[in-house]
Design a protein around this motif. Structure first.
Motif, mmCIF file in Angstrom:
data_model
loop_
_atom_site.group_PDB
_atom_site.id
_atom_site.type_symbol
_atom_site.label_atom_id
_atom_site.label_comp_id
_atom_site.label_asym_id
_atom_site.label_seq_id
_atom_site.Cartn_x
_atom_site.Cartn_y
_atom_site.Cartn_z
ATOM 1 N N ASN A 241 0.848 -1.192 0.000
ATOM 2 C CA ASN A 241 0.000 0.000 0.000
ATOM 3 C C ASN A 241 0.883 1.241 0.000
ATOM 4 O OD1 ASN A 241 -2.195 1.704 0.096
ATOM 5 N ND2 ASN A 241 -3.233 0.557 1.721
ATOM 6 N N SER A 242 1.774 1.322 -0.978
ATOM 7 C CA SER A 242 2.701 2.439 -1.047
ATOM 8 C C SER A 242 2.016 3.741 -1.428
ATOM 9 C CB SER A 242 3.811 2.127 -2.065
ATOM 10 O OG SER A 242 4.542 0.979 -1.679
ATOM 11 N N VAL A 243 0.822 3.657 -2.022
ATOM 12 C CA VAL A 243 0.113 4.876 -2.419
ATOM 13 C C VAL A 243 -0.239 5.704 -1.189
ATOM 14 C CG1 VAL A 243 -1.968 5.761 -3.519
ATOM 15 C CG2 VAL A 243 -0.771 3.792 -4.501
ATOM 16 N N LEU A 244 -0.673 5.038 -0.109
ATOM 17 C CA LEU A 244 -1.075 5.747 1.105
ATOM 18 C C LEU A 244 0.064 5.922 2.100
ATOM 19 C CD1 LEU A 244 -4.578 4.174 1.869
ATOM 20 C CD2 LEU A 244 -4.078 6.367 0.813
ATOM 21 N N TYR A 245 0.980 4.931 2.160
ATOM 22 C CA TYR A 245 1.966 4.919 3.234
ATOM 23 C C TYR A 245 3.405 5.053 2.768
ATOM 24 C CZ TYR A 245 -2.061 3.289 5.851
ATOM 25 O OH TYR A 245 -3.308 3.191 6.427
ATOM 26 N N GLY A 246 3.646 5.224 1.497
ATOM 27 C CA GLY A 246 4.998 5.426 1.033
ATOM 28 C C GLY A 246 5.700 4.135 0.666
ATOM 29 N N ALA A 247 6.974 4.266 0.328
ATOM 30 C CA ALA A 247 7.745 3.128 -0.182
ATOM 31 C C ALA A 247 8.012 2.072 0.873
ATOM 32 C CB ALA A 247 9.074 3.630 -0.759
ATOM 33 N N ASP A 248 7.832 2.398 2.172
ATOM 34 C CA ASP A 248 8.079 1.396 3.210
ATOM 35 C C ASP A 248 7.066 0.256 3.156
ATOM 36 O OD1 ASP A 248 10.146 2.928 4.080
ATOM 37 O OD2 ASP A 248 9.041 3.902 5.697
ATOM 38 N N ALA A 249 5.857 0.524 2.669
ATOM 39 C CA ALA A 249 4.784 -0.472 2.691
ATOM 40 C C ALA A 249 4.827 -1.338 1.438
ATOM 41 C CB ALA A 249 3.439 0.221 2.824
ATOM 42 N N LEU A 250 5.935 -2.077 1.258
ATOM 43 C CA LEU A 250 6.082 -2.908 0.063
ATOM 44 C C LEU A 250 5.338 -4.230 0.186
ATOM 45 C CD1 LEU A 250 9.846 -2.352 -0.828
ATOM 46 C CD2 LEU A 250 7.833 -1.332 -1.897
ATOM 47 N N THR A 251 5.269 -4.800 1.385
ATOM 48 C CA THR A 251 4.569 -6.076 1.560
ATOM 49 C C THR A 251 3.371 -5.974 2.490
ATOM 50 O OG1 THR A 251 6.059 -6.702 3.369
ATOM 51 C CG2 THR A 251 6.664 -7.409 1.154
ATOM 52 N N GLY A 252 3.325 -4.983 3.376
ATOM 53 C CA GLY A 252 2.196 -4.903 4.289
ATOM 54 C C GLY A 252 2.281 -3.695 5.209
ATOM 55 N N VAL A 253 1.196 -3.504 5.969
ATOM 56 C CA VAL A 253 1.097 -2.421 6.939
ATOM 57 C C VAL A 253 0.599 -3.001 8.257
ATOM 58 C CG1 VAL A 253 0.014 -0.208 7.505
ATOM 59 C CG2 VAL A 253 0.590 -0.736 5.129
ATOM 60 N N VAL A 254 1.271 -2.661 9.346
ATOM 61 C CA VAL A 254 0.851 -3.057 10.689
ATOM 62 C C VAL A 254 0.465 -1.793 11.445
ATOM 63 C CG1 VAL A 254 1.475 -4.235 12.827
ATOM 64 C CG2 VAL A 254 2.416 -5.037 10.647
ATOM 65 N N ASN A 255 -0.808 -1.676 11.766
ATOM 66 C CA ASN A 255 -1.339 -0.495 12.440
ATOM 67 C C ASN A 255 -1.697 -0.867 13.874
ATOM 68 O OD1 ASN A 255 -2.355 1.986 13.047
ATOM 69 N ND2 ASN A 255 -4.194 1.816 11.800
ATOM 70 N N ILE A 256 -0.954 -0.316 14.832
ATOM 71 C CA ILE A 256 -1.131 -0.637 16.248
ATOM 72 C C ILE A 256 -1.800 0.540 16.952
ATOM 73 C CG2 ILE A 256 0.047 -1.261 18.392
ATOM 74 C CD1 ILE A 256 2.348 -2.331 16.607
ATOM 75 N N THR A 257 -2.894 0.261 17.647
ATOM 76 C CA THR A 257 -3.613 1.281 18.405
ATOM 77 C C THR A 257 -3.446 1.004 19.891
ATOM 78 O OG1 THR A 257 -5.264 1.476 16.642
ATOM 79 C CG2 THR A 257 -5.836 2.403 18.783
ATOM 80 N N THR A 258 -2.901 1.966 20.621
ATOM 81 C CA THR A 258 -2.691 1.793 22.055
ATOM 82 C C THR A 258 -3.978 2.084 22.826
ATOM 83 O OG1 THR A 258 -1.931 4.083 22.292
ATOM 84 C CG2 THR A 258 -0.270 2.398 21.840
ATOM 85 N N ARG A 259 -4.008 1.655 24.055
ATOM 86 C CA ARG A 259 -5.181 1.858 24.897
ATOM 87 C C ARG A 259 -5.285 3.322 25.318
ATOM 88 N NH1 ARG A 259 -5.421 -2.449 29.634
ATOM 89 N NH2 ARG A 259 -7.342 -1.245 29.976
ATOM 90 N N ARG A 260 -6.517 3.734 25.650
ATOM 91 C CA ARG A 260 -6.786 5.097 26.084
ATOM 92 C C ARG A 260 -7.632 5.059 27.345
ATOM 93 N NH1 ARG A 260 -8.988 8.524 21.059
ATOM 94 N NH2 ARG A 260 -8.742 10.163 22.656
ATOM 95 N N GLY A 261 -7.414 6.045 28.195
ATOM 96 C CA GLY A 261 -8.234 6.161 29.386
ATOM 97 C C GLY A 261 -9.624 6.672 29.034
ATOM 98 N N THR A 262 -10.642 6.129 29.691
ATOM 99 C CA THR A 262 -12.023 6.509 29.384
ATOM 100 C C THR A 262 -12.809 6.938 30.610
ATOM 101 O OG1 THR A 262 -12.724 4.191 29.569
ATOM 102 C CG2 THR A 262 -12.115 4.984 27.371
ATOM 103 N N SER A 263 -12.360 6.592 31.794
ATOM 104 C CA SER A 263 -13.124 6.875 33.008
ATOM 105 C C SER A 263 -12.670 8.192 33.631
ATOM 106 C CB SER A 263 -12.959 5.732 34.014
ATOM 107 O OG SER A 263 -13.577 6.053 35.234
ATOM 108 N N SER A 264 -13.650 8.956 34.163
ATOM 109 C CA SER A 264 -13.308 10.198 34.844
ATOM 110 C C SER A 264 -12.586 9.928 36.165
ATOM 111 C CB SER A 264 -14.570 11.018 35.108
ATOM 112 O OG SER A 264 -15.510 10.270 35.871
ATOM 113 N N ILE A 265 -12.779 8.719 36.720
ATOM 114 C CA ILE A 265 -12.056 8.297 37.928
ATOM 115 C C ILE A 265 -10.835 7.490 37.490
ATOM 116 C CG2 ILE A 265 -12.185 6.976 40.069
ATOM 117 C CD1 ILE A 265 -15.179 7.456 40.065
ATOM 118 N N PRO A 266 -9.626 7.867 37.870
ATOM 119 C CA PRO A 266 -8.428 7.121 37.449
ATOM 120 C C PRO A 266 -8.514 5.644 37.825
ATOM 121 C CG PRO A 266 -7.816 9.198 38.481
ATOM 122 C CD PRO A 266 -9.293 9.037 38.699
#
Length: 307
Positions: A241-266
């Motif tokens: 997917n080099s069109v969207l992500y550049g020349a690095d994405a020759l065989t694949g893309v790994v998209n990692i999403t980290t966790r986020r806090g959601t509660s007003s109480i820690p």
């Protein structure tokens, strides 16, 4: 003659009075409509509003679905979608809100929490999965978020439910389950871990963490330092997917999403486990949210004498 003159004027007077009444009635209707519109606009300006569309996996509108606005897991208000799948929910207070959508024949879904201030209008579109079929929304295969059923590329999504059910400490252990992917770790545990997609080199993959490129100089990336406890989901695109992500994405893309806090109480979480050969694993995390700001931090330590 005077009497006749007066009688001749009466029809004109009656006609003039009728015209005046109709003019006054028309002005009154316009005034009421204007005041109503101004009142509705004023009420919207003094409310936190969430709008959006409810769609099926193919992008069609879902009518008569129930949309509920949640604040700290408490219901604030609810509504039903119209024939175009649109909904509008409003609250009198600023805060972090979720939208829960339910419809007959579809799996219910809760959106991520978003902060909405009084006077703001936030758009949240929701895609529901049919029945019990798991449907994920992916972003690595196109420029916008799309359901898996609308993506023609080979994409595998590992969400938090899958990662937790595997009971593995590291993300690379879960990546072994992805078809066409080979994970290689050099030496003992803690060594450099590389990912090979469909026979390509390990530096042919574009790795994104929360949308930010994370590849080392040269294109490599060490997957051995990613604990499962800090990851929300992983998308693996097994196509170039080099069109969207550049020349690095020759065989694949790994998209990692980290966790986020959601509660007003820690929220503080601590886990510890151990075994033979001096094996000990500890994990400490803290997360929460305050108005527009959310935070999450995780510390993980693994030690073993097992070679």
């Amino acid at each position: 003659m005077l009497i006749a003159s007066v009688v001749n004027r009466n029809p004109r007077t009656v006609t003039r009075n009728r015209n005046t009444k109709w003019t006054m009635a028309g002005c009154l209707i316009v005034l009421v409509t204007t005041v109503g519109t101004m009142s509705a606009q004023t009420s919207q300006d003094h409310a936190a509003t969430v709008v959006g569309h409810v769609l099926d996996p193919l992008g069609g509108a879902i009518a008569h679905a129930t949309a509920t606005l949640l604040h700290d897991e408490q219901s604030v208000t609810d509504t039903t979608t119209d024939e175009s799948g649109r909904f509008s929910l409003a609250s009198a207070e600023s805060g972090r809100y979720r939208v829960r959508v339910e419809a007959p024949g579809f799996e219910p879904r809760d959106t991520y929490a978003v902060f909405v201030a009084v006077g703001d209008r936030v758009t949240v579109n929701v895609t529901l999965a049919i029945g019990s079929v798991a449907e994920q929304v992916v972003v690595s295969a196109s420029a916008t978020s799309l359901p898996e059923s609308q993506v023609g590329a080979s994409v595998t999504v590992l969400d938090q439910t899958v990662l937790g059910s595997l009971n593995k400490a590291d993300v690379f252990e879960a990546l072994r389950l992805v078809p066409g992917v080979q994970v290689v770790q050099t030496g003992q545990r803690g060594g450099t871990t590389s990912l090979f997609v469909r026979g390509g080199n390990d530096d042919f993959n574009k790795v994104l963490i929360d949308g930010i490129p994370a590849n080392d100089i040269g294109g490599g990336f060490d997957f051995g330092t990613l604990p499962v406890s800090s990851v929300e989901r992983v998308e693996v695109l097994r196509n170039p997917n080099s069109v969207l992500y550049g020349a690095d994405a020759l065989t694949g893309v790994v998209n990692i999403t980290t966790r986020r806090g959601t509660s007003s109480i820690p929220e503080l979480s601590y886990a510890i486990d151990g075994g033979t050969f001096g094996t000990l694993r500890q994990d400490l995390s803290v997360g929460g949210a305050h108005q527009r700001f959310d935070y999450f931090a995780d510390y993980s330590h693994f030690d073993t004498r097992n070679k």
